[in-house]
Design a protein around this motif. Sequence first.
Motif, PDB file in Angstrom:
ATOM      1  N   SER A 113      49.591  37.138  22.172  1.00 37.25           N
ATOM      2  CA  SER A 113      49.523  35.948  23.018  1.00 37.25           C
ATOM      3  C   SER A 113      48.083  35.478  23.175  1.00 37.25           C
ATOM      4  O   SER A 113      47.800  34.269  23.183  1.00 37.25           O
ATOM      5  N   CYS A 114      47.161  36.436  23.284  1.00 40.01           N
ATOM      6  CA  CYS A 114      45.744  36.085  23.376  1.00 40.01           C
ATOM      7  C   CYS A 114      45.267  35.396  22.094  1.00 40.01           C
ATOM      8  O   CYS A 114      44.559  34.382  22.150  1.00 40.01           O
ATOM      9  N   PHE A 115      45.659  35.945  20.948  1.00 38.54           N
ATOM     10  CA  PHE A 115      45.246  35.335  19.679  1.00 38.54           C
ATOM     11  C   PHE A 115      45.833  33.929  19.535  1.00 38.54           C
ATOM     12  O   PHE A 115      45.136  32.996  19.112  1.00 38.54           O
ATOM     13  N   GLN A 116      47.101  33.761  19.883  1.00 36.71           N
ATOM     14  CA  GLN A 116      47.730  32.448  19.734  1.00 36.71           C
ATOM     15  C   GLN A 116      47.101  31.419  20.679  1.00 36.71           C
ATOM     16  O   GLN A 116      46.921  30.255  20.304  1.00 36.71           O
ATOM     17  N   THR A 117      46.735  31.856  21.883  1.00 39.94           N
ATOM     18  CA  THR A 117      46.085  30.941  22.821  1.00 39.94           C
ATOM     19  C   THR A 117      44.721  30.515  22.308  1.00 39.94           C
ATOM     20  O   THR A 117      44.350  29.334  22.367  1.00 39.94           O
ATOM     21  N   GLN A 118      43.943  31.466  21.770  1.00 46.66           N
ATOM     22  CA  GLN A 118      42.641  31.128  21.201  1.00 46.66           C
ATOM     23  C   GLN A 118      42.792  30.273  19.949  1.00 46.66           C
ATOM     24  O   GLN A 118      41.938  29.423  19.676  1.00 46.66           O
ATOM     25  N   MET A 119      43.854  30.493  19.206  1.00 48.66           N
ATOM     26  CA  MET A 119      44.107  29.687  18.013  1.00 48.66           C
ATOM     27  C   MET A 119      44.343  28.228  18.380  1.00 48.66           C
ATOM     28  O   MET A 119      43.812  27.305  17.738  1.00 48.66           O
ATOM     29  N   VAL A 120      45.119  27.997  19.417  1.00 43.79           N
ATOM     30  CA  VAL A 120      45.373  26.618  19.858  1.00 43.79           C
ATOM     31  C   VAL A 120      44.111  25.997  20.429  1.00 43.79           C
ATOM     32  O   VAL A 120      43.814  24.814  20.208  1.00 43.79           O
ATOM     33  N   THR A 121      43.304  26.799  21.142  1.00 42.75           N
ATOM     34  CA  THR A 121      42.075  26.271  21.754  1.00 42.75           C
ATOM     35  C   THR A 121      41.020  25.954  20.702  1.00 42.75           C
ATOM     36  O   THR A 121      40.375  24.890  20.757  1.00 42.75           O
ATOM     37  N   LYS A 122      40.823  26.839  19.732  1.00 37.73           N
ATOM     38  CA  LYS A 122      39.756  26.670  18.742  1.00 37.73           C
ATOM     39  C   LYS A 122      40.172  25.782  17.569  1.00 37.73           C
ATOM     40  O   LYS A 122      39.393  24.950  17.101  1.00 37.73           O
ATOM     41  N   CYS A 123      41.427  25.975  17.094  1.00 40.10           N
ATOM     42  CA  CYS A 123      41.863  25.297  15.872  1.00 40.10           C
ATOM     43  C   CYS A 123      42.798  24.120  16.129  1.00 40.10           C
ATOM     44  O   CYS A 123      43.069  23.341  15.219  1.00 40.10           O
ATOM     45  N   GLY A 124      43.358  24.020  17.335  1.00 40.17           N
ATOM     46  CA  GLY A 124      44.214  22.886  17.669  1.00 40.17           C
ATOM     47  C   GLY A 124      45.661  23.029  17.271  1.00 40.17           C
ATOM     48  O   GLY A 124      46.420  22.059  17.361  1.00 40.17           O
ATOM     49  N   CYS A 125      46.083  24.240  16.817  1.00 36.77           N
ATOM     50  CA  CYS A 125      47.481  24.435  16.428  1.00 36.77           C
ATOM     51  C   CYS A 125      47.830  25.910  16.532  1.00 36.77           C
ATOM     52  O   CYS A 125      46.945  26.759  16.667  1.00 36.77           O
ATOM     53  N   SER A 126      49.122  26.216  16.459  1.00 39.25           N
ATOM     54  CA  SER A 126      49.601  27.590  16.567  1.00 39.25           C
ATOM     55  C   SER A 126      49.726  28.219  15.194  1.00 39.25           C
ATOM     56  O   SER A 126      50.101  27.552  14.214  1.00 39.25           O
ATOM     57  N   SER A 127      49.430  29.520  15.137  1.00 38.05           N
ATOM     58  CA  SER A 127      49.553  30.248  13.875  1.00 38.05           C
ATOM     59  C   SER A 127      51.026  30.512  13.574  1.00 38.05           C
ATOM     60  O   SER A 127      51.820  30.808  14.469  1.00 38.05           O
ATOM     61  N   TYR A 128      51.381  30.432  12.300  1.00 36.84           N
ATOM     62  CA  TYR A 128      52.762  30.659  11.885  1.00 36.84           C
ATOM     63  C   TYR A 128      53.159  32.132  11.929  1.00 36.84           C
ATOM     64  O   TYR A 128      54.336  32.470  11.775  1.00 36.84           O
ATOM     65  N   LEU A 129      52.183  33.035  12.142  1.00 36.40           N
ATOM     66  CA  LEU A 129      52.489  34.464  12.184  1.00 36.40           C
ATOM     67  C   LEU A 129      53.180  34.880  13.484  1.00 36.40           C
ATOM     68  O   LEU A 129      53.865  35.901  13.501  1.00 36.40           O
ATOM     69  N   TYR A 130      52.999  34.109  14.543  1.00 33.71           N
ATOM     70  CA  TYR A 130      53.515  34.477  15.862  1.00 33.71           C
ATOM     71  C   TYR A 130      54.323  33.320  16.430  1.00 33.71           C
ATOM     72  O   TYR A 130      54.241  32.187  15.929  1.00 33.71           O
ATOM     73  N   PRO A 131      55.089  33.555  17.495  1.00 38.22           N
ATOM     74  CA  PRO A 131      55.858  32.457  18.092  1.00 38.22           C
ATOM     75  C   PRO A 131      54.948  31.324  18.561  1.00 38.22           C
ATOM     76  O   PRO A 131      53.800  31.520  18.948  1.00 38.22           O
ATOM     77  N   GLU A 132      55.487  30.153  18.519  1.00 39.15           N
ATOM     78  CA  GLU A 132      54.725  28.954  18.859  1.00 39.15           C
ATOM     79  C   GLU A 132      54.411  28.911  20.352  1.00 39.15           C
ATOM     80  O   GLU A 132      55.265  29.210  21.188  1.00 39.15           O
ATOM     81  N   LEU A 133      53.179  28.559  20.667  1.00 41.54           N
ATOM     82  CA  LEU A 133      52.773  28.420  22.060  1.00 41.54           C
ATOM     83  C   LEU A 133      53.335  27.130  22.625  1.00 41.54           C
ATOM     84  O   LEU A 133      53.482  26.131  21.919  1.00 41.54           O
ATOM     85  N   GLN A 134      53.655  27.156  23.905  1.00 44.06           N
ATOM     86  CA  GLN A 134      54.251  25.980  24.542  1.00 44.06           C
ATOM     87  C   GLN A 134      53.280  24.804  24.510  1.00 44.06           C
ATOM     88  O   GLN A 134      52.068  24.966  24.643  1.00 44.06           O
ATOM     89  N   ASN A 135      53.845  23.608  24.282  1.00 45.51           N
ATOM     90  CA  ASN A 135      53.075  22.355  24.197  1.00 45.51           C
ATOM     91  C   ASN A 135      52.093  22.375  23.028  1.00 45.51           C
ATOM     92  O   ASN A 135      50.983  21.824  23.114  1.00 45.51           O
TER      93      ASN A 135
END
Length: 342
Positions: A106-128
């Motif tokens: 969850s930490c990686f996915q949150t940082q992925m959305v913050t830094k890269c602007g999208c969710s990684s396909y390796l993990y469940p999609e972050l809300q919004n």
Amino acid sequence: LVSTNPGTEFGLKLVLDINQDEYIPYLQATASSIIQLHEQQSYPFLKDLGVYALTGAETSIAVMLDEVQHLGDPYSSCTVDGSDIPWKNIYQKYNSSYSIQGCLRSCFQTQMVTKCGCSSYLYPELQNSQYCNNLKNPDWVPCFYKLQSSVDFREICIQSCKQPCNNTQYKMTISMADWPSETSEDWIYHILSSERDSSSNITVKRNGVIKVNIYFQEFNFQTITESAATNIVLLLSNLEGQFGFWMGGSILCIIEFGEIIVDCCWITIIKIVAYCKQRKHKRAAARYADAPPTVSELVDAQTNPAFYQEESHTVPGTPPPNYDSLRIHPIDITELNEAEDD
């Protein structure tokens, strides 16, 4: 499946067909089955916590259950349900409870959305948010690898993800043996081929089948509960024991020491009060030339004005004449008679 007794005969028995012929050559290089034991309301992380079951072998897994209960604040920084974690649990949509592996992802996915602007396909999609694609996010690939290899980012996630206060651990003892044996592989392969393809020919190979036995090693579980090493009661008990060991003291000695302290304080207060009274009497005595009058004298002074002798005040000027004739002298009768006889 309900198990009523420990042992292999009362456990779960599986025969798995991994269809190794359908593997894609450049995507999968390992031919096996991954098995993980977990609680019902926890997400399985097979890549990190799973164990491999070898093809062409019978794998027996003996299970022992341990329940670990950690103390919370101030003894440890564990979390009960993950509500105090800054990262939102992306596996909550699957009715999954909190876990350290889920928190790290969850930490990686949150940082992925913050830094890269999208969710990684390796993990469940972050809300919004949405999964990364090359059209909307052309730079997501280098951003993903930069974030994945960042040591500072890993430290942030590791420090923020706390261990759960209540955790269930499955200890596994794994043993393996060749299966099927050379004398029985013919009829076993015929049965397995018939069940899979309804064919009388052998279509199953040794490199494609796995037999797994999962059972309880002992029909009980172990609970590990943390407790405070020292509390107020133990601290007082240890202090009393050390005091009694080194000084030969006990509760009675402690009470006597307390009594001595109270007596010293009380005597000091009495001395201070007596000293203040003595200074007060000295100040009152300084106002009189003689000894201060008593209470009875003060009462008589108010009721009998003649009690005090009037002080003679010398008036300046010519003193009055001193005439002896004006004074009355006593007459001696014997001398008077002798004078008459003469």
